[in-house]
Design a protein around this motif. Structure first.
Motif, PDB file in Angstrom:
ATOM      1  N   UNK A 363      39.223  35.806  39.535  1.00 27.99           N
ATOM      2  CA  UNK A 363      38.117  35.173  40.588  1.00 27.99           C
ATOM      3  C   UNK A 363      37.788  36.432  41.413  1.00 27.99           C
ATOM      4  N   UNK A 364      38.740  37.277  41.644  1.00 29.78           N
ATOM      5  CA  UNK A 364      38.390  38.049  42.706  1.00 29.78           C
ATOM      6  C   UNK A 364      37.637  39.263  41.850  1.00 29.78           C
ATOM      7  N   UNK A 365      37.870  39.705  40.754  1.00 29.84           N
ATOM      8  CA  UNK A 365      37.272  40.551  40.051  1.00 29.84           C
ATOM      9  C   UNK A 365      35.853  40.310  39.873  1.00 29.84           C
ATOM     10  N   UNK A 382      27.034  50.448  38.703  1.00 31.96           N
ATOM     11  CA  UNK A 382      28.109  51.242  38.571  1.00 31.96           C
ATOM     12  C   UNK A 382      29.239  50.820  39.483  1.00 31.96           C
ATOM     13  N   UNK A 383      28.850  50.798  40.643  1.00 31.98           N
ATOM     14  CA  UNK A 383      29.827  50.239  41.833  1.00 31.98           C
ATOM     15  C   UNK A 383      30.469  49.022  41.288  1.00 31.98           C
ATOM     16  N   UNK A 384      29.726  48.009  41.074  1.00 30.37           N
ATOM     17  CA  UNK A 384      30.133  46.648  40.599  1.00 30.37           C
ATOM     18  C   UNK A 384      31.205  46.872  39.356  1.00 30.37           C
ATOM     19  N   UNK A 385      30.858  47.597  38.524  1.00 31.83           N
ATOM     20  CA  UNK A 385      31.742  47.828  37.326  1.00 31.83           C
ATOM     21  C   UNK A 385      32.778  48.709  37.528  1.00 31.83           C
ATOM     22  N   UNK A 386      32.723  49.568  38.147  1.00 28.69           N
ATOM     23  CA  UNK A 386      33.822  50.464  38.761  1.00 28.69           C
ATOM     24  C   UNK A 386      35.166  49.419  39.669  1.00 28.69           C
ATOM     25  N   UNK A 387      34.516  48.770  40.685  1.00 30.84           N
ATOM     26  CA  UNK A 387      35.514  48.000  41.579  1.00 30.84           C
ATOM     27  C   UNK A 387      36.054  47.002  40.826  1.00 30.84           C
ATOM     28  N   UNK A 388      35.304  46.114  39.919  1.00 32.33           N
ATOM     29  CA  UNK A 388      35.701  44.973  39.362  1.00 32.33           C
ATOM     30  C   UNK A 388      36.948  45.203  38.365  1.00 32.33           C
ATOM     31  N   UNK A 389      36.760  46.480  37.655  1.00 36.90           N
ATOM     32  CA  UNK A 389      37.854  47.243  36.864  1.00 36.90           C
ATOM     33  C   UNK A 389      38.865  47.320  37.369  1.00 36.90           C
ATOM     34  N   UNK A 390      38.662  48.372  38.512  1.00 40.86           N
ATOM     35  CA  UNK A 390      39.689  48.802  39.403  1.00 40.86           C
ATOM     36  C   UNK A 390      40.575  47.456  39.928  1.00 40.86           C
ATOM     37  N   UNK A 391      39.938  46.498  40.115  1.00 41.96           N
ATOM     38  CA  UNK A 391      40.943  45.166  40.589  1.00 41.96           C
ATOM     39  C   UNK A 391      41.598  44.810  39.711  1.00 41.96           C
ATOM     40  N   UNK A 392      41.121  44.802  38.234  1.00 41.45           N
ATOM     41  CA  UNK A 392      42.056  44.453  37.172  1.00 41.45           C
ATOM     42  C   UNK A 392      43.249  45.400  36.862  1.00 41.45           C
ATOM     43  N   UNK A 393      42.901  46.794  37.174  1.00 40.13           N
ATOM     44  CA  UNK A 393      43.853  47.614  36.760  1.00 40.13           C
ATOM     45  C   UNK A 393      45.089  47.728  37.779  1.00 40.13           C
ATOM     46  N   UNK A 394      44.610  47.547  39.162  1.00 39.61           N
ATOM     47  CA  UNK A 394      45.480  47.757  40.162  1.00 39.61           C
ATOM     48  C   UNK A 394      46.415  46.445  40.244  1.00 39.61           C
ATOM     49  N   UNK A 395      45.854  45.467  39.559  1.00 37.50           N
ATOM     50  CA  UNK A 395      46.610  44.270  39.538  1.00 37.50           C
ATOM     51  C   UNK A 395      47.498  43.972  38.406  1.00 37.50           C
ATOM     52  N   UNK A 703      54.552  42.167  45.343  1.00 37.96           N
ATOM     53  CA  UNK A 703      53.383  41.219  45.841  1.00 37.96           C
ATOM     54  C   UNK A 703      52.792  41.802  47.116  1.00 37.96           C
ATOM     55  N   UNK A 704      53.307  42.650  47.873  1.00 36.46           N
ATOM     56  CA  UNK A 704      52.532  43.345  48.944  1.00 36.46           C
ATOM     57  C   UNK A 704      51.680  44.371  48.377  1.00 36.46           C
ATOM     58  N   UNK A 705      52.191  45.016  47.483  1.00 35.36           N
ATOM     59  CA  UNK A 705      51.347  45.994  46.759  1.00 35.36           C
ATOM     60  C   UNK A 705      49.909  45.464  46.202  1.00 35.36           C
ATOM     61  N   UNK A 706      50.113  44.195  45.587  1.00 35.86           N
ATOM     62  CA  UNK A 706      48.882  43.641  45.180  1.00 35.86           C
ATOM     63  C   UNK A 706      48.015  43.019  46.243  1.00 35.86           C
ATOM     64  N   UNK A 707      48.716  42.417  47.334  1.00 30.32           N
ATOM     65  CA  UNK A 707      48.061  41.992  48.553  1.00 30.32           C
ATOM     66  C   UNK A 707      47.307  43.046  49.229  1.00 30.32           C
ATOM     67  N   UNK A 709      46.697  46.248  47.710  1.00 31.60           N
ATOM     68  CA  UNK A 709      45.878  47.033  46.668  1.00 31.60           C
ATOM     69  C   UNK A 709      44.474  46.447  46.339  1.00 31.60           C
ATOM     70  N   UNK A 710      44.686  45.048  45.987  1.00 34.09           N
ATOM     71  CA  UNK A 710      43.362  44.287  45.513  1.00 34.09           C
ATOM     72  C   UNK A 710      42.250  44.492  46.203  1.00 34.09           C
ATOM     73  N   UNK A 711      42.660  44.084  47.710  1.00 34.27           N
ATOM     74  CA  UNK A 711      41.361  44.238  48.697  1.00 34.27           C
ATOM     75  C   UNK A 711      40.783  45.617  48.600  1.00 34.27           C
TER      76      UNK A 711
END
Length: 753
Positions: A363-365, A382-395, A703-707, A709-711
């Motif tokens: 949902x966040x992605x 470009x920004x939308x693709x990079x940020x949404x994929x980055x969310x999935x990678x960092x999660x 969990x802190x890493x995700x909390x 890193x994801x934002x």
């Protein structure tokens, strides 16, 4: 077949039957929950339970409504299987588990081999303008993800079909998205270059995730595959054939064909096949598997005998009364099967959280993509693709997946260094909660073998050495189990046995023989009175004092006078008192259960400082006592060494076996103390506290890493600071989180128990 879901039937039907089936392909406690839920929601099933520890499922169902084949189809629909059509389902299960382990081992090794060059290339040429490196990494990582790691995608799809998600879902999503994104970049690098972005790829992150998670599963399967089956060993205590007396002839029957009323012949050294009553002959029987006491019990006409116990030197006949599932041994087997199970380890909690975590990350992605498409300006796509994929990678779930198993692995190793063998994670994850410890007496608190503690000579008319030689001769010919303790005691002095004659064993009393014209006897008080030998006040006082010390008293006498008083006991281990004191210091209540008499139990409890104890306890009573403590809110650890302790060990929250005990006790128990030193019990509970603390720290940081890193990956810092997280940095952060978890777990290696 398509499975129809409904609420479980609250009441059972009179036509319901209960069956147990081996389950295949379960790899975690969450798998057991999924199988159990599927079975419970199958029409015709009134109740079901899945035991992850022994990989079995019991199902109570109406055979008129649902067949075993339909139960199997329901379980198969979510990626697992049950064995329904096999002569030996346990063997089928063991072979399947062995094949799965070997397959997983090969896949893991190959995944690591292929991932290493991908990582090395990614680290050394990440900014290279040469696109062929990306093609090389794609070719190497594709088989790791879609062939060696295909099970994660298959299981994730099967879970998704039923609206579920677990760690496999996270692995499949993160690696799949990372690979597809990287493949797109590899084939279309100009797409990013035209928009002022460097064409990064993340093949190494995707491949390493598969390799890491596969290695964790391999280590878990290895631990499971090396543990033998407690149930098979219990079943092995029962002979395959039985010798039946039919009139004047003897014939052998398979154990399954024995019927109540059959007359069974048992010879020296044989195991008793079924429960019954002695009708001819007498013997001593080792009933330690039932009572836990090391001294064999004398059986004469009318005495009860039990399946699985061992006949000593005598031969006798008994009438079969309870056969098949009605024997005491069969009931022990059934109880162990029902009570031995996993008590929801921490990893199950992680899988539950993952079920919520996955849709939240998705949902966040999606929300990140939509937001940047709206507010991103000229470079919105470009920004939308990079940020949404980055969310999935960092999660990526790597840190989350490593948090528990790494701490458990180090904790298990630390336990081994301190003579504590830990079978699985469950005992470490529950041990810190223990506030009641139940101890078996014989072999746990005591040495488990009768020895002579006192040999007091009262009158020596012909010299002590000569009399000891006579005593040695009598006891060496005696069939009584206590006689061995006396012979061992005298043998250590280097004294040879005298040449006696007219030896006679008097059942229920002792033995007698003649030497140099004098009759000598060794036995109990009844024998002394039968020989009309006087017991003066001094002898009476000393015998009473020895009995108060929980010792068995044996008299050695001539036909005129008492020559010696012999005291035999099972001595308390030197470290037992220290162990009990340490448990009390940790605020843990200590209980002792024994099949011995109240006088002996009280004496041992007094010597060790135990405040709560029960005597004359049967195996089922021990399990009931543990249940009672649990019903009163106690988290119970059971410590035992014998077959008679197996029910209670299986019932307890944490089960600990003494290393010199029976194989079945060590199989049922989740921990084994190699040295049989009771001080290892408080050490094991302290190790549990420290391991659980490490697991909690790991999960917290994961969990802190995700909390955090994801934002950041979603771009929350961009409006104020103009910062967007590069997906490559996100991949590095993911790796760093895994390293931090492993490093924190390794701190357990230097902890002090």
């Amino acid at each position: 077949m398509d499975t129809i879901f409904r609420e479980p039937t609250p009441k059972t039907s009179a036509s319901d039957i209960k069956k147990t089936y081996p389950v295949l392909e379960m790899s975690c406690a969450a798998c057991a929950v999924s199988v159990e839920s599927m079975l419970k929601h199958t029409p015709g099933v009134s109740d079901a339970g899945v035991n992850y520890a022994n990989q079995n499922a019991w199902v109570q169902f109406n055979p008129k409504v649902v067949s075993p084949q339909e139960l199997q189809s329901a379980v198969r629909s979510i990626g697992y299987d049950i064995v329904i059509d096999a002569e030996d389902p346990l063997q089928v299960q063991e072979e399947a588990q062995r094949d799965y382990y070997e397959s997983l081992k090969k896949r893991t090794i190959l995944a690591i081999v292929l991932s290493v060059p991908v990582v090395l290339i990614g680290m050394s040429v990440m900014d290279s303008a040469e696109g062929y490196w990306n093609y090389i990494m794609m070719v190497l990582s594709a088989p790791v993800i879609f062939w060696l790691g295909r099970s994660y995608f298959i299981n994730a799809w099967k879970q998704a079909r039923h609206g579920n998600a677990n760690m496999d879902t996270l692995v499949a999503l993160s690696t799949g998205i990372a690979f597809l994104f990287s493949a797109f970049t590899t084939f279309n690098p100009h797409f990013w270059m035209m928009r002022g972005q460097h064409p990064h790829v993340y093949f190494e992150a995707a491949a390493v995730i598969i390799a890491f998670i596969s290695l964790g599963k391999l280590l878990e399967e290895r631990a499971k595959s090396t543990t033998s089956s407690a149930i098979k060993k219990l079943m092995g205590l029962q002979p395959k054939t039985v010798r039946i007396i039919d009139g004047e002839t003897e014939r052998d029957l398979p154990i399954a064909d024995v019927q109540p009323g059959n007359i069974v012949l048992v010879r020296p050294g044989e195991r008793i096949p079924v429960d019954g009553v002695v009708v001819m002959g007498s013997s001593f029987i080792d009933e330690s598997m039932i009572s836990g006491e090391p001294i064999p019990v004398e059986k004469t006409m009318g005495g009860a005998v039990f399946a699985g116990t061992i006949n000593q030197k005598g031969s006798f006949r008994f009438r079969a009364e309870k056969v098949g599932a009605n024997t005491v041994l069969a009931r022990i087997i059934q109880t162990v099967q029902e009570a031995q199970g996993s008590k929801a380890p921490v990893q199950r909690l992680v899988d539950k959280i993952a079920g919520i975590f996955v849709p939240v990350v998705l949902g966040i992605s999606v929300l990140t993509f939509i937001t940047w498409m709206v507010v991103g300006g000229p470079n919105a796509l470009t920004t939308a693709l990079l940020t949404s994929v980055t969310v999935l990678v960092i999660a990526c779930p790597c840190a989350l997946g490593l948090a528990t198993p790494t701490a458990i692995m180090v904790g298990v190793g630390k336990g081994a260094e301190n003579n504590i063998l830990i079978k699985d994670a469950e005992s470490l994850e529950l041990g810190y909660k223990v506030n009641a410890v139940v101890l078996d007496k014989t072999g746990t608190i005591t040495e488990g073998k009768p020895v002579v503690t006192d040999l007091h000579w009262l009158s020596i008319p012909n010299g002590q050495n000569q009399l000891e030689s006579v005593l040695y001769a009598l006891e060496s010919q005696s069939e009584h189990p206590l006689a061995e303790a006396v012979t061992e005691h005298i043998k250590q002095k280097g004294i040879a046995a005298a040449s006696v004659n007219s030896f006679e064993s008097i059942t229920g009393y002792g033995v007698q023989a003649q030497y140099d014209g004098v009759t000598y006897v060794v036995g109990n008080r009844k024998l002394i009175e039968k020989q009309n030998v006087a017991l003066n006040d001094q002898v009476e006082r000393e015998a009473d004092w020895l009995r108060e010390m929980a010792k068995t008293v044996v008299f050695f006498a001539s036909n005129e006078q008492i020559l010696a008083i012999i005291a035999i006991a099972d001595p308390v281990k030197q470290t037992s008192r220290q162990a009990v004191d340490k448990l009390h210091q940790q605020g843990i209540d200590v209980y002792m259960l024994t099949g011995d008499n109240p006088q002996t139990a009280a004496a041992v409890a007094h010597q060790t400082g135990i405040r709560h104890f029960q005597a004359d306890v049967l195996p089922s009573d021990k399990a009931s006592f543990v249940k009672q403590l649990q019903a009163n809110g106690k988290v119970v650890a059971m410590v035992g060494d014998g077959i008679n302790d197996s029910e209670a060990l299986a019932q307890a929250d944490v089960s600990i076996a003494m290393g010199k005990g029976s194989d079945i006790a060590m199989d049922v128990a989740k921990m084994t103390l190699i040295t049989s030193d009771l001080t290892s019990v408080p050490k094991a509970l302290r190790l549990s506290r420290k391991t659980v603390a490490t697991i909690r720290q790991n999960l917290f940081w994961a969990f802190i890493y995700n909390l955090v890193g994801i934002p950041i990956a979603a771009g929350v810092l961009y409006p104020g600071f103009g910062f967007l997280l590069n997906p490559m940095i996100a991949g590095a952060a993911m790796a760093l989180s895994s390293v931090s978890v492993v490093t924190n777990s390794l701190r357990l290696r230097v902890t002090d128990l």
